[in-house]
Scaffold this motif. Sequence first.
Motif, PDB file in Angstrom:
ATOM      1  N   VAL A 176       0.820  -1.222   0.120  1.00  0.00           N
ATOM      2  CA  VAL A 176       0.051  -0.025   0.007  1.00  0.00           C
ATOM      3  C   VAL A 176       0.860   1.128   0.136  1.00  0.00           C
ATOM      4  CG1 VAL A 176      -1.633   1.379   1.189  1.00  0.00           C
ATOM      5  CG2 VAL A 176      -1.954  -1.048   0.924  1.00  0.00           C
ATOM      6  N   VAL A 177       1.846   1.224   0.734  1.00  0.00           N
ATOM      7  CA  VAL A 177       2.672   2.624   0.658  1.00  0.00           C
ATOM      8  C   VAL A 177       3.596   2.586  -0.489  1.00  0.00           C
ATOM      9  CG1 VAL A 177       4.981   3.380   1.800  1.00  0.00           C
ATOM     10  CG2 VAL A 177       3.347   2.321   3.362  1.00  0.00           C
ATOM     11  N   LEU A 178       3.968   1.605  -1.132  1.00  0.00           N
ATOM     12  CA  LEU A 178       4.353   1.504  -2.496  1.00  0.00           C
ATOM     13  C   LEU A 178       3.399   2.301  -3.490  1.00  0.00           C
ATOM     14  CD1 LEU A 178       6.874  -1.527  -2.851  1.00  0.00           C
ATOM     15  CD2 LEU A 178       7.433   0.935  -2.546  1.00  0.00           C
ATOM     16  N   ALA A 179       2.368   1.695  -3.268  1.00  0.00           N
ATOM     17  CA  ALA A 179       1.278   2.140  -4.277  1.00  0.00           C
ATOM     18  C   ALA A 179       0.868   3.720  -4.220  1.00  0.00           C
ATOM     19  CB  ALA A 179      -0.278   1.378  -4.160  1.00  0.00           C
ATOM     20  N   PHE A 180       0.755   4.167  -3.230  1.00  0.00           N
ATOM     21  CA  PHE A 180       0.694   5.692  -2.734  1.00  0.00           C
ATOM     22  C   PHE A 180       1.758   6.299  -3.436  1.00  0.00           C
ATOM     23  CE2 PHE A 180      -2.732   4.799   0.341  1.00  0.00           C
ATOM     24  CZ  PHE A 180      -3.728   5.768  -0.057  1.00  0.00           C
ATOM     25  N   ASN A 181       2.968   6.029  -3.224  1.00  0.00           N
ATOM     26  CA  ASN A 181       4.145   6.600  -3.775  1.00  0.00           C
ATOM     27  C   ASN A 181       4.186   6.724  -4.900  1.00  0.00           C
ATOM     28  OD1 ASN A 181       5.309   7.452  -1.163  1.00  0.00           O
ATOM     29  ND2 ASN A 181       6.362   5.490  -1.043  1.00  0.00           N
ATOM     30  N   PHE A 182       3.909   5.612  -5.868  1.00  0.00           N
ATOM     31  CA  PHE A 182       3.836   5.545  -7.292  1.00  0.00           C
ATOM     32  C   PHE A 182       2.767   6.406  -7.740  1.00  0.00           C
ATOM     33  CE2 PHE A 182       5.833   0.939  -6.994  1.00  0.00           C
ATOM     34  CZ  PHE A 182       7.132   1.686  -7.042  1.00  0.00           C
ATOM     35  N   LEU A 183       1.507   6.392  -7.117  1.00  0.00           N
ATOM     36  CA  LEU A 183       0.388   7.420  -7.523  1.00  0.00           C
ATOM     37  C   LEU A 183       0.918   8.588  -7.342  1.00  0.00           C
ATOM     38  CD1 LEU A 183      -2.501   7.701  -8.315  1.00  0.00           C
ATOM     39  CD2 LEU A 183      -3.095   7.471  -6.001  1.00  0.00           C
ATOM     40  N   GLY A 184       1.373   9.172  -6.103  1.00  0.00           N
ATOM     41  CA  GLY A 184       1.854  10.499  -6.101  1.00  0.00           C
ATOM     42  C   GLY A 184       2.876  10.838  -6.868  1.00  0.00           C
ATOM     43  N   ASP A 185       3.853  10.073  -7.510  1.00  0.00           N
ATOM     44  CA  ASP A 185       4.750  10.503  -8.485  1.00  0.00           C
ATOM     45  C   ASP A 185       4.016  10.696  -9.749  1.00  0.00           C
ATOM     46  OD1 ASP A 185       6.821  10.139  -6.784  1.00  0.00           O
ATOM     47  OD2 ASP A 185       7.452   8.214  -7.371  1.00  0.00           O
ATOM     48  N   GLY A 186       3.126   9.804 -10.166  1.00  0.00           N
ATOM     49  CA  GLY A 186       2.242   9.836 -11.328  1.00  0.00           C
ATOM     50  C   GLY A 186       1.495  11.183 -11.649  1.00  0.00           C
ATOM     51  N   LEU A 187       0.904  11.533 -10.364  1.00  0.00           N
ATOM     52  CA  LEU A 187       0.060  12.796 -10.219  1.00  0.00           C
ATOM     53  C   LEU A 187       0.819  14.050 -10.270  1.00  0.00           C
ATOM     54  CD1 LEU A 187      -2.555  11.822  -7.423  1.00  0.00           C
ATOM     55  CD2 LEU A 187      -2.935  12.185 -10.116  1.00  0.00           C
ATOM     56  N   ARG A 188       1.999  13.772  -9.682  1.00  0.00           N
ATOM     57  CA  ARG A 188       2.964  15.132  -9.734  1.00  0.00           C
ATOM     58  C   ARG A 188       3.384  15.324 -11.046  1.00  0.00           C
ATOM     59  NH1 ARG A 188       7.526  14.163  -5.398  1.00  0.00           N
ATOM     60  NH2 ARG A 188       7.840  12.490  -6.928  1.00  0.00           N
ATOM     61  N   ASP A 189       3.703  14.409 -12.026  1.00  0.00           N
ATOM     62  CA  ASP A 189       4.312  14.604 -13.120  1.00  0.00           C
ATOM     63  C   ASP A 189       3.180  15.016 -14.067  1.00  0.00           C
ATOM     64  OD1 ASP A 189       6.485  13.700 -12.176  1.00  0.00           O
ATOM     65  OD2 ASP A 189       6.215  11.887 -12.890  1.00  0.00           O
ATOM     66  N   SER A 190       1.802  14.631 -13.836  1.00  0.00           N
ATOM     67  CA  SER A 190       0.636  14.901 -14.593  1.00  0.00           C
ATOM     68  C   SER A 190      -0.237  15.964 -14.321  1.00  0.00           C
ATOM     69  CB  SER A 190      -0.288  13.567 -14.742  1.00  0.00           C
ATOM     70  OG  SER A 190       0.484  12.604 -14.696  1.00  0.00           O
ATOM     71  N   LEU A 191      -0.289  16.487 -13.318  1.00  0.00           N
ATOM     72  CA  LEU A 191      -1.119  17.548 -12.858  1.00  0.00           C
ATOM     73  C   LEU A 191      -0.759  18.986 -13.267  1.00  0.00           C
ATOM     74  CD1 LEU A 191      -2.031  16.786  -9.250  1.00  0.00           C
ATOM     75  CD2 LEU A 191      -3.578  16.777 -11.120  1.00  0.00           C
ATOM     76  N   ASP A 192       0.579  19.060 -14.187  1.00  0.00           N
ATOM     77  CA  ASP A 192       0.748  20.463 -14.819  1.00  0.00           C
ATOM     78  C   ASP A 192       0.715  20.048 -16.330  1.00  0.00           C
ATOM     79  OD1 ASP A 192       1.434  22.842 -15.716  1.00  0.00           O
ATOM     80  OD2 ASP A 192       3.524  22.750 -14.694  1.00  0.00           O
ATOM     81  N   PRO A 193      -0.068  19.650 -17.001  1.00  0.00           N
ATOM     82  CA  PRO A 193       0.076  19.225 -18.291  1.00  0.00           C
ATOM     83  C   PRO A 193       0.773  20.096 -19.166  1.00  0.00           C
ATOM     84  CG  PRO A 193      -2.242  19.935 -17.820  1.00  0.00           C
ATOM     85  CD  PRO A 193      -1.496  20.181 -16.677  1.00  0.00           C
ATOM     86  N   TYR A 194       0.669  21.389 -18.776  1.00  0.00           N
ATOM     87  CA  TYR A 194       1.392  22.268 -19.945  1.00  0.00           C
ATOM     88  C   TYR A 194       2.960  22.336 -19.896  1.00  0.00           C
ATOM     89  CZ  TYR A 194      -3.397  23.775 -20.727  1.00  0.00           C
ATOM     90  OH  TYR A 194      -4.618  23.719 -20.991  1.00  0.00           O
ATOM     91  N   SER A 195       3.603  21.669 -18.768  1.00  0.00           N
ATOM     92  CA  SER A 195       4.899  21.699 -18.597  1.00  0.00           C
ATOM     93  C   SER A 195       5.768  20.913 -19.744  1.00  0.00           C
ATOM     94  CB  SER A 195       5.204  21.127 -17.187  1.00  0.00           C
ATOM     95  OG  SER A 195       4.945  19.708 -17.188  1.00  0.00           O
TER      96      SER A 195
END
Length: 383
Positions: free
Chosen positions: A364-383
């Motif tokens: 679960v901890v690894l899944a949250f960390n992977f999800l956080g990495d994916g969201l951090r890269d995706s939430l600024d789609p214009y970068s």
Amino acid sequence: MTHLPDGRFVDDAPYDPQQSILELERRDLDAPNWLLVWRKFRTHKLGLVSGVFLLLSYLLLPFMGFIAPYSPNYRNADHLYAPPQSVRWVHEGEFIGPFIYPITAEADLETFQWKFVPDESDPRPIPFLCKGDSYKLFGLIESDTHLFCAPEGATLFLWGSDRLGRDVFSRILYGAQLSLTVGLIGISVSFFLGILFGSIAGYLGGKTDWLINRVIEILRSLPELPLWLALSAAVPSNWSPVAVFFIISVILGILDWPGLARSVRAKFLSLREEEYVRAAEMMGASSGRVIRRHLLPNFMSHLIASATLSIPAMILGETALSFLGLGLRAPAVSWGVMLNDAQNLASIELYPWTAIPMLPIVVVVLAFNFLGDGLRDSLDPYS
């Protein structure tokens, strides 16, 4: 579109010289923000798989009693430290569906331990949608129907039993209800306090900013683990498990907000000088409206990514406190409470399945960390 014999596709539409070559790019620029975020997030395979796994885990929480074959505190005095039982499908060359062999305890006079011997001449089919121990579906609806149960006159310990003869698999499922929920409650408290004080300090500045910064510095200077232990030890031992669960969640949230408040304050200090903020103030917008409608939306991507990275810290905090005996206590069931029974290294060496509760925590901890990495890269789609 024409399919040629060599496998190529050729567009047979007539050429239009007036068509803009930037049509595709223009369509992408006009797409809503959530669509751009989704297009970028789905390319992050680990984040996508982790998000689906966590979504299914939280959707299944109300149904853990239905999936578990036993209640969390059901005890079988004749099967203490029983090893995991294998589910089989074929008996003596004949397919009979999922079944188990019943096990019986025999004393080993050489090691002075109980060993469990399966009776391989007596296959017992596993019943499905059967009656068993009662539980509450969604915490409200009383039911006794289970997805599968132990065969009549036999046990079904998929991941073994503990020192009291309780099913480890069932207890892990029930423990997920508390261990996964504590992170959501804690992060709600943390985000409410962090956004409130961080936005006030960053937007108003002056003496208010100075005072809130001093409080943050004092809280961050305190050693985290001893502070957790002191606050948890202050919880009365006669409180119900539900009351202890909520107070532990609040404690974890209160201790986690200073870091978020610092981030919110720094972002607001830079955003409050933007022209659209000045324009809103000149048009008579109150400070609360400027913060809610103009400043926070520009900071939302960071907040969402920060939340997914903070929830596993909350889960690990509850696990650590319960492991040390200062968090949730029996009869409450959480992964930390289960690991508290596995503190003895000799017991883990003899009965390694008692350490299985570590695996869902790691996953679960690894899944949250992977999800956080994916969201951090995706939430600024214009970068």
